[in-house]
Scaffold this motif. Sequence first.
Motif, PDB file in Angstrom:
ATOM      1  N   LEU A 166      68.150  29.074  40.223  1.00  0.00           N
ATOM      2  CA  LEU A 166      67.206  27.323  40.333  1.00  0.00           C
ATOM      3  C   LEU A 166      67.977  27.072  39.454  1.00  0.00           C
ATOM      4  CD1 LEU A 166      63.435  29.047  40.831  1.00  0.00           C
ATOM      5  CD2 LEU A 166      65.145  28.235  42.490  1.00  0.00           C
ATOM      6  N   GLU A 167      67.612  26.087  38.988  1.00  0.00           N
ATOM      7  CA  GLU A 167      67.899  24.760  37.921  1.00  0.00           C
ATOM      8  C   GLU A 167      66.985  24.717  37.214  1.00  0.00           C
ATOM      9  OE1 GLU A 167      71.159  21.871  36.727  1.00  0.00           O
ATOM     10  OE2 GLU A 167      72.504  23.759  35.912  1.00  0.00           O
ATOM     11  N   ILE A 168      66.493  24.545  35.877  1.00  0.00           N
ATOM     12  CA  ILE A 168      65.098  23.868  35.681  1.00  0.00           C
ATOM     13  C   ILE A 168      65.434  22.570  34.374  1.00  0.00           C
ATOM     14  CG2 ILE A 168      62.982  23.919  34.523  1.00  0.00           C
ATOM     15  CD1 ILE A 168      62.840  26.737  36.355  1.00  0.00           C
ATOM     16  N   HIS A 169      64.968  21.362  35.037  1.00  0.00           N
ATOM     17  CA  HIS A 169      65.739  20.270  33.780  1.00  0.00           C
ATOM     18  C   HIS A 169      64.009  20.375  32.767  1.00  0.00           C
ATOM     19  CE1 HIS A 169      66.414  16.490  32.082  1.00  0.00           C
ATOM     20  NE2 HIS A 169      67.672  16.369  32.309  1.00  0.00           N
ATOM     21  N   VAL A 170      64.575  20.874  31.387  1.00  0.00           N
ATOM     22  CA  VAL A 170      63.571  20.185  30.519  1.00  0.00           C
ATOM     23  C   VAL A 170      62.833  19.266  30.264  1.00  0.00           C
ATOM     24  CG1 VAL A 170      62.765  21.583  28.311  1.00  0.00           C
ATOM     25  CG2 VAL A 170      64.656  22.077  29.611  1.00  0.00           C
ATOM     26  N   LEU A 171      63.165  18.310  30.578  1.00  0.00           N
ATOM     27  CA  LEU A 171      62.673  16.776  30.159  1.00  0.00           C
ATOM     28  C   LEU A 171      62.236  16.601  30.984  1.00  0.00           C
ATOM     29  CD1 LEU A 171      65.769  15.006  27.788  1.00  0.00           C
ATOM     30  CD2 LEU A 171      63.953  16.393  27.224  1.00  0.00           C
ATOM     31  N   THR A 172      62.188  16.575  31.738  1.00  0.00           N
ATOM     32  CA  THR A 172      60.999  16.179  33.171  1.00  0.00           C
ATOM     33  C   THR A 172      60.317  17.603  33.796  1.00  0.00           C
ATOM     34  OG1 THR A 172      63.016  17.197  35.005  1.00  0.00           O
ATOM     35  CG2 THR A 172      63.361  14.501  34.353  1.00  0.00           C
ATOM     36  N   GLN A 173      60.976  18.303  33.532  1.00  0.00           N
ATOM     37  CA  GLN A 173      60.022  19.873  33.386  1.00  0.00           C
ATOM     38  C   GLN A 173      60.082  19.860  35.061  1.00  0.00           C
ATOM     39  OE1 GLN A 173      56.449  19.644  31.790  1.00  0.00           O
ATOM     40  NE2 GLN A 173      57.317  19.434  29.777  1.00  0.00           N
ATOM     41  N   ALA A 174      61.088  19.701  35.513  1.00  0.00           N
ATOM     42  CA  ALA A 174      61.404  19.784  37.688  1.00  0.00           C
ATOM     43  C   ALA A 174      62.157  20.730  37.538  1.00  0.00           C
ATOM     44  CB  ALA A 174      61.401  17.942  37.759  1.00  0.00           C
ATOM     45  N   LEU A 175      62.592  21.044  39.127  1.00  0.00           N
ATOM     46  CA  LEU A 175      63.622  21.247  39.437  1.00  0.00           C
ATOM     47  C   LEU A 175      64.780  20.798  39.724  1.00  0.00           C
ATOM     48  CD1 LEU A 175      62.166  23.857  41.716  1.00  0.00           C
ATOM     49  CD2 LEU A 175      63.070  24.954  40.458  1.00  0.00           C
ATOM     50  N   ALA A 176      66.010  20.573  38.805  1.00  0.00           N
ATOM     51  CA  ALA A 176      66.396  20.097  38.948  1.00  0.00           C
ATOM     52  C   ALA A 176      67.365  20.178  39.934  1.00  0.00           C
ATOM     53  CB  ALA A 176      67.966  20.453  37.746  1.00  0.00           C
ATOM     54  N   SER A 177      67.713  21.922  40.494  1.00  0.00           N
ATOM     55  CA  SER A 177      68.376  22.541  41.571  1.00  0.00           C
ATOM     56  C   SER A 177      68.059  23.506  42.227  1.00  0.00           C
ATOM     57  CB  SER A 177      69.997  22.193  42.048  1.00  0.00           C
ATOM     58  OG  SER A 177      70.416  23.374  40.704  1.00  0.00           O
ATOM     59  N   GLN A 178      68.257  23.390  43.560  1.00  0.00           N
ATOM     60  CA  GLN A 178      67.780  24.784  43.863  1.00  0.00           C
ATOM     61  C   GLN A 178      68.554  25.436  45.128  1.00  0.00           C
ATOM     62  OE1 GLN A 178      63.933  24.364  45.286  1.00  0.00           O
ATOM     63  NE2 GLN A 178      64.113  25.832  47.636  1.00  0.00           N
ATOM     64  N   THR A 179      69.111  27.008  45.526  1.00  0.00           N
ATOM     65  CA  THR A 179      70.286  26.751  46.202  1.00  0.00           C
ATOM     66  C   THR A 179      69.288  28.324  46.830  1.00  0.00           C
ATOM     67  OG1 THR A 179      71.898  25.509  45.520  1.00  0.00           O
ATOM     68  CG2 THR A 179      72.315  27.867  47.158  1.00  0.00           C
ATOM     69  N   CYS A 180      69.531  28.428  47.986  1.00  0.00           N
ATOM     70  CA  CYS A 180      69.012  29.944  48.510  1.00  0.00           C
ATOM     71  C   CYS A 180      69.354  30.723  49.429  1.00  0.00           C
ATOM     72  CB  CYS A 180      67.457  30.107  49.284  1.00  0.00           C
ATOM     73  SG  CYS A 180      66.341  29.099  48.098  1.00  0.00           S
ATOM     74  N   HIS A 181      69.697  32.117  48.883  1.00  0.00           N
ATOM     75  CA  HIS A 181      70.693  32.731  49.878  1.00  0.00           C
ATOM     76  C   HIS A 181      69.928  34.275  50.371  1.00  0.00           C
ATOM     77  CE1 HIS A 181      73.851  30.895  47.206  1.00  0.00           C
ATOM     78  NE2 HIS A 181      73.024  31.120  46.758  1.00  0.00           N
ATOM     79  N   TYR A 182      70.115  34.109  51.969  1.00  0.00           N
ATOM     80  CA  TYR A 182      69.179  35.377  52.357  1.00  0.00           C
ATOM     81  C   TYR A 182      70.664  36.149  53.000  1.00  0.00           C
ATOM     82  CZ  TYR A 182      66.213  30.624  52.636  1.00  0.00           C
ATOM     83  OH  TYR A 182      66.018  29.872  52.214  1.00  0.00           O
ATOM     84  N   ARG A 183      69.745  38.278  52.756  1.00  0.00           N
ATOM     85  CA  ARG A 183      70.788  38.932  53.254  1.00  0.00           C
ATOM     86  C   ARG A 183      69.861  39.412  53.369  1.00  0.00           C
ATOM     87  NH1 ARG A 183      73.856  38.635  47.453  1.00  0.00           N
ATOM     88  NH2 ARG A 183      73.059  37.115  47.296  1.00  0.00           N
ATOM     89  N   THR A 184      70.613  40.616  54.572  1.00  0.00           N
ATOM     90  CA  THR A 184      69.117  41.238  54.967  1.00  0.00           C
ATOM     91  C   THR A 184      69.960  43.354  54.451  1.00  0.00           C
ATOM     92  OG1 THR A 184      71.092  41.588  57.272  1.00  0.00           O
ATOM     93  CG2 THR A 184      69.382  40.401  57.182  1.00  0.00           C
ATOM     94  N   LYS A 185      71.241  43.008  54.180  1.00  0.00           N
ATOM     95  CA  LYS A 185      71.554  44.576  52.537  1.00  0.00           C
ATOM     96  C   LYS A 185      72.680  43.200  52.059  1.00  0.00           C
ATOM     97  CE  LYS A 185      71.087  47.441  55.983  1.00  0.00           C
ATOM     98  NZ  LYS A 185      70.165  47.589  56.039  1.00  0.00           N
ATOM     99  N   LEU A 186      71.764  44.328  50.811  1.00  0.00           N
ATOM    100  CA  LEU A 186      72.286  43.829  49.354  1.00  0.00           C
ATOM    101  C   LEU A 186      73.150  45.276  48.715  1.00  0.00           C
ATOM    102  CD1 LEU A 186      70.152  42.128  47.490  1.00  0.00           C
ATOM    103  CD2 LEU A 186      72.051  41.094  47.754  1.00  0.00           C
TER     104      LEU A 186
END
Length: 186
Positions: A166-186
């Motif tokens: 996640l990247e949070i934009h401080v001035l707008t107080q919102a999420l600037a971007s989000q990228t999710c990853h799904y794994r079954t093993k780490l």
Amino acid sequence: MKSRRRCICLSATAATVIGLLLLFLILGLTVFKPKDPIINVDSVALSGLHFSIHNLRVYVNVTINTAVTVKNPNRVGFQHADSTAFLRYRGLEVGQGLIPAGKIGARDSRDMNITLTLFADRLAGDPDFYIDAISGKLPFQTYIRLPGKARLIFNIHVVAYATCDLEIHVLTQALASQTCHYRTKL
């Protein structure tokens, strides 16, 4: 004569038992082979972001709501104990949220809401945090690990993982971007 019939009967019984054991073993390793559950992150939202700078000190309070769906692909139920989701800042664990214990039926799914709360004191000594705060974007990562067990003939341990950058934009107080990853093993 009786001895020969008894020997044939015992041999047939033993062959049947061995055949059934082989059948159960083959089914257990193919059709009923346990699979790790799958976590899909449906949404990530900021429910609270309070950011301020006073006397050259940065104060931040972040609450992130994450809606996830956990799918059990197994032909048997999946049971998981209480677990914890983590909020990370540049690899450092700075927050967490509780995942309550539960059960998910065979080939079923369950929706969960996880609230991650930032422990601001863990960011105080990190010089990268001040640089990021001044730049206006804060990089965080959510990390969800859900261990549990599927019971076939005996308990099989399975684990599901999901992370979101996640990247949070401080001035707008919102999420600037989000990228999710799904794994079954780490």
